[in-house]
Design an enzyme around this catalytic site. Sequence first.
Site, mmCIF file in Angstrom:
data_model
loop_
_atom_site.group_PDB
_atom_site.id
_atom_site.type_symbol
_atom_site.label_atom_id
_atom_site.label_comp_id
_atom_site.label_asym_id
_atom_site.label_seq_id
_atom_site.Cartn_x
_atom_site.Cartn_y
_atom_site.Cartn_z
ATOM 1 N N LYS A 162 0.758 -1.260 0.197
ATOM 2 C CA LYS A 162 -0.075 0.038 0.142
ATOM 3 C C LYS A 162 0.696 1.262 0.018
ATOM 4 O O LYS A 162 1.841 1.340 0.905
ATOM 5 C CB LYS A 162 -0.825 -0.196 1.306
ATOM 6 C CG LYS A 162 -1.948 1.267 1.282
ATOM 7 C CD LYS A 162 -3.074 0.933 0.693
ATOM 8 C CE LYS A 162 -3.871 1.962 0.220
ATOM 9 N NZ LYS A 162 -3.381 2.830 -0.981
ATOM 10 N N GLN A 208 7.159 3.822 3.961
ATOM 11 C CA GLN A 208 5.913 3.336 4.055
ATOM 12 C C GLN A 208 5.652 2.154 4.770
ATOM 13 O O GLN A 208 4.702 1.934 5.435
ATOM 14 C CB GLN A 208 5.571 3.142 2.383
ATOM 15 C CG GLN A 208 3.696 3.379 2.296
ATOM 16 C CD GLN A 208 3.357 4.677 2.183
ATOM 17 O OE1 GLN A 208 3.901 5.653 1.437
ATOM 18 N NE2 GLN A 208 1.997 5.053 2.849
ATOM 19 N N LYS A 263 5.450 3.172 8.412
ATOM 20 C CA LYS A 263 4.304 4.105 8.579
ATOM 21 C C LYS A 263 3.020 3.267 8.476
ATOM 22 O O LYS A 263 2.051 3.613 9.401
ATOM 23 C CB LYS A 263 4.244 5.141 7.290
ATOM 24 C CG LYS A 263 2.887 6.259 7.560
ATOM 25 C CD LYS A 263 2.814 6.855 5.935
ATOM 26 C CE LYS A 263 4.105 7.377 5.486
ATOM 27 N NZ LYS A 263 3.897 8.263 4.413
ATOM 28 N N LYS A 306 5.333 1.489 -3.113
ATOM 29 C CA LYS A 306 5.356 3.085 -3.926
ATOM 30 C C LYS A 306 5.798 2.946 -5.129
ATOM 31 O O LYS A 306 6.043 2.084 -5.634
ATOM 32 C CB LYS A 306 6.288 4.044 -3.011
ATOM 33 C CG LYS A 306 6.134 5.439 -3.136
ATOM 34 C CD LYS A 306 5.332 5.925 -2.167
ATOM 35 C CE LYS A 306 4.688 7.283 -2.250
ATOM 36 N NZ LYS A 306 4.049 7.786 -0.986
ATOM 37 N N GLY A 320 -2.683 8.439 -4.350
ATOM 38 C CA GLY A 320 -1.978 9.431 -4.832
ATOM 39 C C GLY A 320 -0.786 10.117 -4.043
ATOM 40 O O GLY A 320 -0.484 9.360 -2.986
ATOM 41 N N ASP A 321 0.119 10.764 -4.500
ATOM 42 C CA ASP A 321 1.141 11.465 -3.723
ATOM 43 C C ASP A 321 1.428 12.898 -4.703
ATOM 44 O O ASP A 321 0.460 13.165 -5.323
ATOM 45 C CB ASP A 321 2.412 10.316 -3.855
ATOM 46 C CG ASP A 321 3.510 10.884 -2.930
ATOM 47 O OD1 ASP A 321 3.476 10.730 -1.623
ATOM 48 O OD2 ASP A 321 4.368 11.656 -3.305
ATOM 49 N N THR A 344 -4.509 13.641 5.352
ATOM 50 C CA THR A 344 -3.140 13.870 5.713
ATOM 51 C C THR A 344 -3.129 15.033 6.542
ATOM 52 O O THR A 344 -2.328 14.785 7.232
ATOM 53 C CB THR A 344 -2.418 13.746 4.503
ATOM 54 O OG1 THR A 344 -2.616 12.520 3.582
ATOM 55 C CG2 THR A 344 -0.885 13.429 4.919
ATOM 56 N N SER A 377 -6.758 5.643 3.663
ATOM 57 C CA SER A 377 -6.864 4.905 2.511
ATOM 58 C C SER A 377 -7.101 3.533 2.894
ATOM 59 O O SER A 377 -8.077 2.788 2.093
ATOM 60 C CB SER A 377 -5.599 4.883 1.645
ATOM 61 O OG SER A 377 -5.198 6.114 1.095
HETATM 62 P P1 NDP Z 1 0.808 17.751 -4.128
HETATM 63 O O1 NDP Z 1 1.228 17.580 -5.475
HETATM 64 O O2 NDP Z 1 -0.542 17.921 -3.967
HETATM 65 O O3 NDP Z 1 1.348 19.139 -3.809
HETATM 66 C C1 NDP Z 1 2.850 19.277 -3.639
HETATM 67 C C2 NDP Z 1 3.285 20.728 -3.030
HETATM 68 O O4 NDP Z 1 4.782 20.680 -2.753
HETATM 69 C C3 NDP Z 1 3.196 21.618 -4.211
HETATM 70 O O5 NDP Z 1 2.828 22.918 -3.596
HETATM 71 C C4 NDP Z 1 4.416 21.527 -5.003
HETATM 72 O O6 NDP Z 1 4.529 22.768 -5.572
HETATM 73 C C5 NDP Z 1 5.273 21.476 -3.878
HETATM 74 N N1 NDP Z 1 6.429 20.710 -4.189
HETATM 75 C C6 NDP Z 1 6.638 19.548 -4.883
HETATM 76 N N2 NDP Z 1 7.921 19.208 -5.242
HETATM 77 C C7 NDP Z 1 8.627 20.340 -5.005
HETATM 78 C C8 NDP Z 1 9.746 20.777 -4.965
HETATM 79 N N3 NDP Z 1 11.116 19.772 -5.572
HETATM 80 N N4 NDP Z 1 10.171 21.895 -4.615
HETATM 81 C C9 NDP Z 1 9.454 22.841 -4.030
HETATM 82 N N5 NDP Z 1 8.188 22.478 -3.808
HETATM 83 C C10 NDP Z 1 7.563 21.481 -4.324
HETATM 84 O O7 NDP Z 1 1.473 16.576 -3.149
HETATM 85 P P2 NDP Z 1 0.989 16.194 -1.840
HETATM 86 O O8 NDP Z 1 0.568 17.544 -1.099
HETATM 87 O O9 NDP Z 1 0.015 14.995 -1.985
HETATM 88 O O10 NDP Z 1 2.547 15.761 -1.276
HETATM 89 C C11 NDP Z 1 3.263 16.651 -0.471
HETATM 90 C C12 NDP Z 1 4.095 15.711 0.412
HETATM 91 O O11 NDP Z 1 3.165 15.050 1.318
HETATM 92 C C13 NDP Z 1 4.957 14.670 -0.231
HETATM 93 O O12 NDP Z 1 6.105 14.320 0.304
HETATM 94 C C14 NDP Z 1 4.227 13.297 -0.304
HETATM 95 O O13 NDP Z 1 5.210 12.424 -0.269
HETATM 96 C C15 NDP Z 1 3.726 13.759 1.250
HETATM 97 N N6 NDP Z 1 2.650 12.728 1.514
HETATM 98 C C16 NDP Z 1 1.406 12.884 0.963
HETATM 99 C C17 NDP Z 1 0.123 12.253 1.259
HETATM 100 C C18 NDP Z 1 -1.113 12.296 0.480
HETATM 101 O O14 NDP Z 1 -2.209 11.599 1.118
HETATM 102 N N7 NDP Z 1 -1.188 13.186 -0.538
HETATM 103 C C19 NDP Z 1 0.227 11.186 2.434
HETATM 104 C C20 NDP Z 1 1.436 11.281 3.172
HETATM 105 C C21 NDP Z 1 2.527 12.083 2.982
HETATM 106 P P3 NDP Z 1 3.989 22.973 -7.173
HETATM 107 O O15 NDP Z 1 2.464 22.838 -7.176
HETATM 108 O O16 NDP Z 1 4.723 24.179 -7.905
HETATM 109 O O17 NDP Z 1 4.760 21.728 -7.855
HETATM 110 O O1 2IT Z 2 3.071 8.887 1.355
HETATM 111 C C1 2IT Z 2 1.826 8.509 1.742
HETATM 112 O O2 2IT Z 2 1.390 7.913 2.965
HETATM 113 C C2 2IT Z 2 1.055 8.609 0.657
HETATM 114 N N1 2IT Z 2 1.128 9.194 -0.368
HETATM 115 C C3 2IT Z 2 -0.496 8.062 1.085
HETATM 116 C C4 2IT Z 2 -0.439 6.582 0.251
HETATM 117 C C5 2IT Z 2 -1.698 6.086 0.288
HETATM 118 O O3 2IT Z 2 -1.845 4.750 0.031
HETATM 119 O O4 2IT Z 2 -2.860 6.686 0.603
#
Ligand code: NDP
Ligand code: 2IT
Length: 444
Positions: free
Chosen positions: A90, A111, A114, A126, A165-166, A209, A376
Amino acid sequence: MSYVDEVIDLIVKENPDEPEFHQAVKEVLESLRVVIEANEDQYRKDALLERLVNPERQLKFRVPWVDDEGQVQVNTGYRVQFNSAIGPYKGGLRFHPSVNVGIIKFLGFEQIFKNSLTGLPIGGGKGGSNFDPKGKSDREIMAFCQSFMTELCKYIGADTDVPAGDIGVGGREIGYLYGQYKRIRGLSEGVLTGKGLSFGGSLARTEATGYGLLYFADAMLRANGESFEGKTVVVSGAGNVAIYAIEKAIQLGAKPVTCSDSTGWIYDPEGIDVELLKEIKEVKRARLTEYAAARDSAEYHEGRGVWSIKCDVALPCATQNELHLEDAKMLVENGTIAVAEGANMPTTLEATNYLIDNGILFAPGKASNAGGVATSALEMSQNSQRLSWTFEEVDAKLKDIMENIFANADRAAKEYGFEKNYVVGANIAGFEKVVDAMNAQGIV
Ligand code: NDP
Ligand code: 2IT
């Protein structure tokens, strides 16, 4: 040489050019040292750590698709099925030009622990691609997602591997991926999470999240005689995690004053207007300059810089290694009391150690951002039951899970003599369950 050091050396030697993977393995194994050294002979005989740091399976595939000019483009797709000891693989899919096998392996490795911490039956995996969704039309996104799934669908399923998603993968992408899976495999099943509410998605998964991060951070603050009420909060990122972290921070009585994307950042001393931010990022998919243009109180700055703003709590919610040692020094100097990671591994090892050594309460991502994957898993349960729970039901379960994760990390840290070190606590608590499951299932 100790077993931990041997395995770290092995990983660096056998996986050159994967610095993020080395970093994740080092962080985990260093903080497990006390547990591993107490069982060193047995673990070494069982090659437990070698089995833990090597993925069960690693897939890499070609993703050809046609752009709006009729040009064929070719990207690389990945899925790392890291560890299935406690349940089906997952973990999310990341679409970003920086994606390579080392990034997917670091995320898959994190992961495992976590998912174990959530208390739910999910293993670690992943995937993703070096595809850049920025500036692409909806049709191009659909063409890419369909091609990606045409290959990936051979290896996933509701009981084997369940992506989500991520970065760069949200509701739109999950919809296209799900449609193609169903078309090829002919199965309406919970093979992906983060689905739309009209086809098996869970209420509160979008918020999970960010909300979960605040539930965890709130539990950590309260255990230390603090709360979010009246606190200034600095947030990085402006995506899914950042937006709902900001929303919940406001609900808990705090004032979030920043957000950022890959080109710049916003400082809004009046407090971020989360509805405006949602409109710009979720609906228009536009840059943060539009936020500053729409709001008098806001300043827009190019580049990075949110950690220079004085705050009580810092929430890195963008990407890996975005909070460096110099940033940690500024936070300490500015009197920050807590840092809680919404992103995966946003804080470098040096910065993490500096913050902890200076008495900052530090919540590691694998514990504090586990609310997304936990919800999830709740989506998977609802799909298996063919039922949908209310927002309140899912949110209450999420809060409960986050408070439990905090309690378990806190307990493990105390038990091993590292009180208030939630990095050590989370790694030990996550590891205990995975090892128990691996041992019970024999050498597989
Ligand atoms: P999104 O794509 O929704 O948003 C990512 C954000 O971070 C955007 O604002 C993006 O800017 C910015 N960003 C991405 N890459 C870079 C970079 N290299 N330098 C600067 N800014 C950057 O992703 P999420 O919000 O889903 O994910 C954010 C973080 O959280 C990641 O580390 C992900 O692995 C983690 N995460 C996500 C989960 C989820 O459920 N979605 C769960 C647990 C962890 P821009 O729009 O300009 O690209
Ligand atoms: O980093 C993370 O935990 C995620 N992007 C969410 C993974 C999931 O299966 O919901």
